[in-house]
Design an enzyme around this catalytic site. Structure first.
Site, mmCIF file in Angstrom:
data_model
loop_
_atom_site.group_PDB
_atom_site.id
_atom_site.type_symbol
_atom_site.label_atom_id
_atom_site.label_comp_id
_atom_site.label_asym_id
_atom_site.label_seq_id
_atom_site.Cartn_x
_atom_site.Cartn_y
_atom_site.Cartn_z
ATOM 1 N N ARG A 99 27.494 -20.810 17.382
ATOM 2 C CA ARG A 99 27.797 -19.937 16.250
ATOM 3 C C ARG A 99 28.839 -20.562 15.319
ATOM 4 N NH1 ARG A 99 24.621 -17.526 14.292
ATOM 5 N NH2 ARG A 99 25.296 -18.725 12.490
ATOM 6 N N LYS A 134 39.088 -20.025 -5.911
ATOM 7 C CA LYS A 134 38.606 -18.813 -5.241
ATOM 8 C C LYS A 134 37.815 -19.214 -3.997
ATOM 9 C CE LYS A 134 38.520 -16.280 -9.600
ATOM 10 N NZ LYS A 134 37.696 -15.606 -10.632
ATOM 11 N N LYS A 166 48.318 -19.148 -17.931
ATOM 12 C CA LYS A 166 47.381 -18.037 -18.075
ATOM 13 C C LYS A 166 48.059 -16.865 -18.765
ATOM 14 C CE LYS A 166 44.208 -17.771 -14.931
ATOM 15 N NZ LYS A 166 43.429 -17.528 -13.693
ATOM 16 N N GLU A 200 44.881 -20.862 -21.010
ATOM 17 C CA GLU A 200 43.784 -19.896 -21.021
ATOM 18 C C GLU A 200 43.881 -19.017 -22.271
ATOM 19 O OE1 GLU A 200 42.373 -17.152 -17.496
ATOM 20 O OE2 GLU A 200 43.948 -16.142 -18.630
#
Length: 286
Positions: A99, A134, A166, A200
């Protein structure tokens, strides 16, 4: 991009411990420790192979005496019912590691396969597909390696790899009264000269302002293709232009046609569909 052996062993050990591999109640109860077998790792659907050497490392971590034979290599294009590798030795050890090995292999191949779809969708344009941060915590190197295998490129590995100003950075510093140009100049004076400074923005006006202020890269965040084309027309001779946000397989070709240099896509690593790969019992050898 792959972790060094010590880091990889630590990643695998955590995964094996999570599955309590040393206490496999089923194998301990039913499988004689002397029973030997050969099994095949088989893909049930087409895709791009990534992580086969990780699966190899998992089985060797469970039992160094297991024999892992490669039939294919990372980056190979798969067809359904294709054998990727065989594993021979103690069937109890193989079943205990199955697994964990497949979890790595299915996720990594899923990322590579999804990346390949995006890369194919923008073929013929100047745009490159890149990933984001991410990623699954603790598995970033494996996630980004898989993007690379799928034909994509890697954005920042971590926060130290570049300056990315950002909207939240700008909001937090608004009270200082500094202009965007002043923020860029301060960042450039502080960090290594080898690091790029990216800003950004959410509008054509913001893109023009960021490029004029000296940004090396301007990220067009959640802008529609028409606005992207306008931004590219105004700033592409001054800086690198990146598109981000709201990009899907359905619209990535249109985004690429706007003339951007890079398209960053979080979905490559935050929501890939695992490739269907299984372990099939082949032959008993003793």
């Amino acid at each position: 991009m792959i972790p060094d052996p010590g880091e990889l062993d630590a990643i695998i050990d955590r995964a094996l411990a999570e599955d309590a591999v040393g206490s496999d109640a089923t194998s301990l109860a039913l499988i004689p420790p002397t029973l030997q077998a050969t099994v095949s790792i088989v893909t049930k659907q087409p895709g791009i192979l990534a992580g086969l050497h990780i699966a190899d490392a998992v089985f060797k971590r469970v039992n160094p005496d297991l024999q892992f034979v490669y039939r294919l290599q990372d980056g190979d294009r798969l067809t359904a019912e294709q054998t990727l590798a065989t594993v021979s030795g103690s069937i109890a050890s193989i079943l205990s590691g199955e697994r964990t090995a497949l979890n790595f292999l299915q996720r990594m191949s899923g990322i590579a396969t999804l990346t390949d779809l995006y890369v194919s969708a923008v073929d013929g344009t100047n745009a490159s597909i890149v990933d984001t941060r991410k990623t699954v915590p603790g598995l970033r190197r494996l996630d980004k390696y898989s993007v690379h295998i799928g034909g994509g490129r890697n954005h920042r590995m971590n926060l130290s790899d570049g300056v990315l100003i950002k909207d939240n950075h700008i909001a937090a510093l608004r009270s200082t009264g500094n202009t965007l140009e002043q923020l860029i100049n301060e960042a450039r004076a502080t960090v290594s000269h080898t690091l790029k400074i990216e800003v950004e923005v959410e509008s054509v006006e913001g893109a023009i302002s960021a490029a004029s202020a000296g940004a090396d890269i301007v990220m067009l965040d959640n802008m529609n293709p028409d606005d992207m084309r306008s931004a590219v027309a105004h700033i592409s001779d001054q800086c690198i232009v990146e598109a981000s946000g709201g990009v899907t397989l359905a619209n990535v070709a249109e985004v690429a046609s706007s003339g951007v240099d890079f398209i960053s896509i979080g979905a490559l690593t935050h929501s890939p569909m695992a490739l269907d790969i299984s372990l099939d019992y082949e032959t008993k050898i003793t």
